[in-house]
Motif scaffolding. Structure first.
Motif, PDB file in Angstrom:
ATOM      1  N   SER A   1       0.846  -1.188   0.000  1.00  7.51           N
ATOM      2  CA  SER A   1       0.000   0.000   0.000  1.00  7.51           C
ATOM      3  C   SER A   1       0.885   1.243   0.000  1.00  7.51           C
ATOM      4  N   ALA A   2       0.272   2.366  -0.320  1.00  8.18           N
ATOM      5  CA  ALA A   2       1.007   3.632  -0.372  1.00  8.18           C
ATOM      6  C   ALA A   2       0.058   4.778  -0.087  1.00  8.18           C
ATOM      7  N   ARG A   3       0.634   5.870   0.353  1.00  8.06           N
ATOM      8  CA  ARG A   3      -0.182   7.061   0.600  1.00  8.06           C
ATOM      9  C   ARG A   3      -0.856   7.499  -0.696  1.00  8.06           C
ATOM     10  N   ASP A   4      -0.098   7.449  -1.791  1.00 10.17           N
ATOM     11  CA  ASP A   4      -0.668   7.703  -3.114  1.00 10.17           C
ATOM     12  C   ASP A   4      -0.932   6.332  -3.751  1.00 10.17           C
ATOM     13  N   ALA A   5      -2.119   5.789  -3.517  1.00  9.98           N
ATOM     14  CA  ALA A   5      -2.423   4.395  -3.872  1.00  9.98           C
ATOM     15  C   ALA A   5      -2.289   4.100  -5.362  1.00  9.98           C
ATOM     16  N   TYR A   6      -2.457   5.115  -6.224  1.00 10.91           N
ATOM     17  CA  TYR A   6      -2.396   4.893  -7.666  1.00 10.91           C
ATOM     18  C   TYR A   6      -1.228   5.648  -8.304  1.00 10.91           C
ATOM     19  N   GLY A   7      -0.249   6.032  -7.485  1.00 11.15           N
ATOM     20  CA  GLY A   7       0.909   6.764  -7.991  1.00 11.15           C
ATOM     21  C   GLY A   7       1.823   5.880  -8.827  1.00 11.15           C
ATOM     22  N   PRO A   8       2.701   6.495  -9.617  1.00 12.10           N
ATOM     23  CA  PRO A   8       3.575   5.716 -10.509  1.00 12.10           C
ATOM     24  C   PRO A   8       4.568   4.827  -9.769  1.00 12.10           C
ATOM     25  N   THR A   9       5.033   5.256  -8.593  1.00 10.75           N
ATOM     26  CA  THR A   9       6.024   4.447  -7.877  1.00 10.75           C
ATOM     27  C   THR A   9       5.416   3.155  -7.351  1.00 10.75           C
ATOM     28  N   VAL A  10       4.266   3.245  -6.687  1.00  9.96           N
ATOM     29  CA  VAL A  10       3.640   2.038  -6.149  1.00  9.96           C
ATOM     30  C   VAL A  10       3.139   1.140  -7.280  1.00  9.96           C
TER      31      VAL A  10
ATOM     32  N   MET B   1       6.197  -0.623  -8.488  1.00 11.07           N
ATOM     33  CA  MET B   1       6.606  -1.572  -7.445  1.00 11.07           C
ATOM     34  C   MET B   1       5.734  -2.823  -7.491  1.00 11.07           C
ATOM     35  N   ARG B   2       4.444  -2.621  -7.686  1.00  8.20           N
ATOM     36  CA  ARG B   2       3.498  -3.744  -7.760  1.00  8.20           C
ATOM     37  C   ARG B   2       3.837  -4.652  -8.951  1.00  8.20           C
ATOM     38  N   GLN B   3       4.127  -4.036 -10.094  1.00  5.40           N
ATOM     39  CA  GLN B   3       4.444  -4.809 -11.303  1.00  5.40           C
ATOM     40  C   GLN B   3       5.708  -5.645 -11.110  1.00  5.40           C
ATOM     41  N   VAL B   4       6.736  -5.035 -10.512  1.00  8.09           N
ATOM     42  CA  VAL B   4       8.014  -5.747 -10.321  1.00  8.09           C
ATOM     43  C   VAL B   4       7.847  -6.885  -9.318  1.00  8.09           C
ATOM     44  N   LEU B   5       7.110  -6.650  -8.237  1.00 11.48           N
ATOM     45  CA  LEU B   5       6.888  -7.700  -7.246  1.00 11.48           C
ATOM     46  C   LEU B   5       6.127  -8.880  -7.853  1.00 11.48           C
ATOM     47  N   GLU B   6       5.078  -8.574  -8.606  1.00 16.52           N
ATOM     48  CA  GLU B   6       4.284  -9.643  -9.218  1.00 16.52           C
ATOM     49  C   GLU B   6       5.101 -10.427 -10.235  1.00 16.52           C
TER      50      GLU B   6
ATOM     51  N   SER C   1       8.137 -10.979 -10.010  1.00 14.51           N
ATOM     52  CA  SER C   1       9.121 -11.751  -9.245  1.00 14.51           C
ATOM     53  C   SER C   1       8.468 -12.917  -8.505  1.00 14.51           C
ATOM     54  N   GLY C   2       7.170 -13.128  -8.741  1.00 17.97           N
ATOM     55  CA  GLY C   2       6.495 -14.269  -8.141  1.00 17.97           C
ATOM     56  C   GLY C   2       5.906 -14.014  -6.769  1.00 17.97           C
ATOM     57  N   VAL C   3       5.801 -12.747  -6.364  1.00 23.53           N
ATOM     58  CA  VAL C   3       5.222 -12.417  -5.064  1.00 23.53           C
ATOM     59  C   VAL C   3       3.714 -12.234  -5.223  1.00 23.53           C
ATOM     60  N   LYS C   4       2.964 -12.911  -4.371  1.00 26.06           N
ATOM     61  CA  LYS C   4       1.502 -12.786  -4.391  1.00 26.06           C
ATOM     62  C   LYS C   4       1.102 -11.584  -3.542  1.00 26.06           C
ATOM     63  N   LEU C   5       0.439 -10.613  -4.161  1.00 28.96           N
ATOM     64  CA  LEU C   5       0.034  -9.390  -3.469  1.00 28.96           C
ATOM     65  C   LEU C   5      -1.452  -9.448  -3.150  1.00 28.96           C
ATOM     66  N   TYR C   6      -1.772  -9.306  -1.872  1.00 26.28           N
ATOM     67  CA  TYR C   6      -3.180  -9.265  -1.491  1.00 26.28           C
ATOM     68  C   TYR C   6      -3.320  -8.659  -0.094  1.00 26.28           C
ATOM     69  N   SER C   7      -4.482  -8.093   0.155  1.00 30.58           N
ATOM     70  CA  SER C   7      -4.772  -7.510   1.457  1.00 30.58           C
ATOM     71  C   SER C   7      -4.893  -8.614   2.505  1.00 30.58           C
ATOM     72  N   GLY C   8      -4.236  -8.428   3.632  1.00 29.09           N
ATOM     73  CA  GLY C   8      -4.268  -9.435   4.686  1.00 29.09           C
ATOM     74  C   GLY C   8      -3.098 -10.396   4.643  1.00 29.09           C
ATOM     75  N   ALA C   9      -2.100 -10.146   3.782  1.00 28.21           N
ATOM     76  CA  ALA C   9      -0.906 -10.989   3.733  1.00 28.21           C
ATOM     77  C   ALA C   9      -0.129 -10.865   5.052  1.00 28.21           C
ATOM     78  N   PRO C  10       0.706 -11.862   5.384  1.00 28.09           N
ATOM     79  CA  PRO C  10       1.429 -11.832   6.661  1.00 28.09           C
ATOM     80  C   PRO C  10       2.295 -10.587   6.851  1.00 28.09           C
ATOM     81  N   TYR C  11       2.848 -10.073   5.756  1.00 30.69           N
ATOM     82  CA  TYR C  11       3.701  -8.892   5.846  1.00 30.69           C
ATOM     83  C   TYR C  11       3.176  -7.797   4.928  1.00 30.69           C
TER      84      TYR C  11
END
Length: 201
Positions: free
Chosen positions: A38-47, A50-55, A57-67
């Motif tokens: 998450s980010a203060r600017d939820a739809y900003g270019p940086t986040v 970041m979301r694209q690179v994490l995904e 890299s095989g990272v599952k992004l979802y609300s309620g994840a352990p970290y």
């Protein structure tokens, strides 16, 4: 020519066997496989980047994840480095500071840090369109490097480190709760002074 090519290939194989990887070509394997971003600017270019690179890299992004990775702030500043041509052309330095938190289970804060990237671009007073493009390109480069550095930070976090951080955060939360409870008990047991009665005239 063939010998030189074979030598280069041999060195490349040797270096890769030692774990060396060229910047931007290596794997971005993370120990963290699930993450809430998450980010203060939820739809900003940086986040978004970041979301694209994490995904990828095989990272599952979802609300309620352990970290949870929270991009808490992104501050940009600009300063003049040098002037040339009667002040019309000069070098400018763009700096961006990205602050972030990593929270664990129970949304407990595990760590807080920041990244800073700087880029220099040329500003030409006679070519404002070109100068604006230079500044925009510098911002894109900064954003890309911030995301790369963030990925490197995440790569350095092992499950053991995260468990230790979680345990420390839980112990701190318990200590704070106990201190608050003790303070409330002490306040409740303190006798309250009755209002002072003034003698009647």
């Amino acid at each position: 020519m063939i010998k030189r090519n074979l030598l280069v290939m041999g060195l490349a194989v040797l270096l890769s066997a030692c774990g060396f990887q060229l910047r931007g070509t290596g794997t971005t394997e993370l120990a963290i496989k699930e993450l809430d971003l998450s980010a203060r600017d939820a739809y900003g270019p940086t986040v978004t980047q970041m979301r694209q690179v994490l995904e990828s890299s095989g990272v599952k992004l979802y609300s309620g994840a352990p970290y949870k990775l929270v991009l808490t702030g992104e501050q940009e500043s600009q300063r003049i480095l040098s002037y040339a041509g009667a002040g019309r052309t000069g070098e400018y330095q763009l700096s961006t500071v990205l602050s972030y938190d990593i929270n664990g289970q129970g949304n407990l804060p595990l760590m807080s840090d920041k990244l800073e990237v700087q880029k220099v671009f040329i500003h030409d007073g006679n070519n404002l369109v070109g100068s604006d493009q230079e500044a925009n390109d510098a911002r894109k480069d900064i954003r890309r490097e911030l995301v790369q550095r963030m990925m490197l930070r995440l790569q350095q976090l092992t499950p053991t480190q995260l468990d230790q951080l979680q345990q420390t955060a839980e112990a701190r939360a318990r200590a704070e709760a106990a201190a608050l409870e003790a303070a409330q008990k002490a306040e409740a047991q303190t006798p309250r002074q009755s209002p002072v009665e003034l003698p009647r005239q």
